[in-house]
Design a protein around this motif. Structure first.
Motif, short mmCIF file in Angstrom:
data_model
loop_
_atom_site.label_atom_id
_atom_site.label_comp_id
_atom_site.label_asym_id
_atom_site.label_seq_id
_atom_site.Cartn_x
_atom_site.Cartn_y
_atom_site.Cartn_z
N UNK A 58 2.03 -5.11 8.66
CA UNK A 58 2.61 -4.74 7.67
C UNK A 58 1.55 -3.84 6.17
N UNK A 59 0.42 -4.06 6.80
CA UNK A 59 -0.56 -3.23 6.07
C UNK A 59 -0.43 -1.83 6.11
N UNK A 60 0.19 -1.41 7.15
CA UNK A 60 0.46 -0.05 7.57
C UNK A 60 1.72 0.31 6.91
N UNK A 61 1.66 1.43 6.13
CA UNK A 61 2.93 2.04 5.57
C UNK A 61 3.94 1.99 6.31
N UNK A 62 5.32 1.68 5.91
CA UNK A 62 6.37 1.49 6.77
C UNK A 62 6.91 2.69 7.62
N UNK A 63 6.54 3.88 6.95
CA UNK A 63 7.13 5.26 7.59
C UNK A 63 6.17 5.71 8.89
N UNK A 64 5.08 4.77 9.00
CA UNK A 64 4.31 5.02 10.04
C UNK A 64 4.29 4.08 10.87
#
Length: 123
Positions: A58-64
């Motif tokens: 979840x630290x990764x932006x959702x679009x990626x």
């Protein structure tokens, strides 16, 4: 890269495989050839770095999340002190080249879209 990232394996969620493998009678001659066998003239191997962005981090932006990319070069070891031959040297790797290549293939396949554009779908 700080050595602790490597020693603790903190990269593994983003890079779960090795840097490459041998090519031969099987596409992946991983288990049939020792990893410590020296290269000799005519040896063929891949160099394939990758980056994978897991869906559950979840630290990764959702679009990626859920996107991955791996670039593979196939290499033939040369003898006599010559540079190795890169069999995949003509394959495009720059973003604009890849978009143009894939976009033109998609246009031909589905008969739509703008020429030279690429839409990426992931779930």
């Amino acid at each position: 890269i700080p050595i602790q990232v490597i020693l603790r394996g903190l990269y593994k969620p983003y890079y779960p495989h090795s840097i490459g493998h041998w090519l031969g009678m099987d596409t992946h001659d991983v288990h049939t050839i020792s990893a410590i066998r020296p290269f000799v003239e005519g040896t063929v191997l891949t160099i394939e770095p990758g980056l994978y962005l897991p869906r559950n981090v979840h630290e990764i932006p959702s679009q990626y999340r859920g996107i991955g990319i791996r670039l593979e070069d196939d290499i033939v070891v040369s003898g006599g002190g010559r540079e190795p031959e890169v069999l995949s040297a003509a394959i495009p790797v720059e973003v604009d080249e890849v978009e143009a290549q894939v976009g033109s293939l998609l246009d031909a396949a589905v008969g739509g879209g703008r020429p030279g554009t690429l839409s990426v779908y992931h779930n």
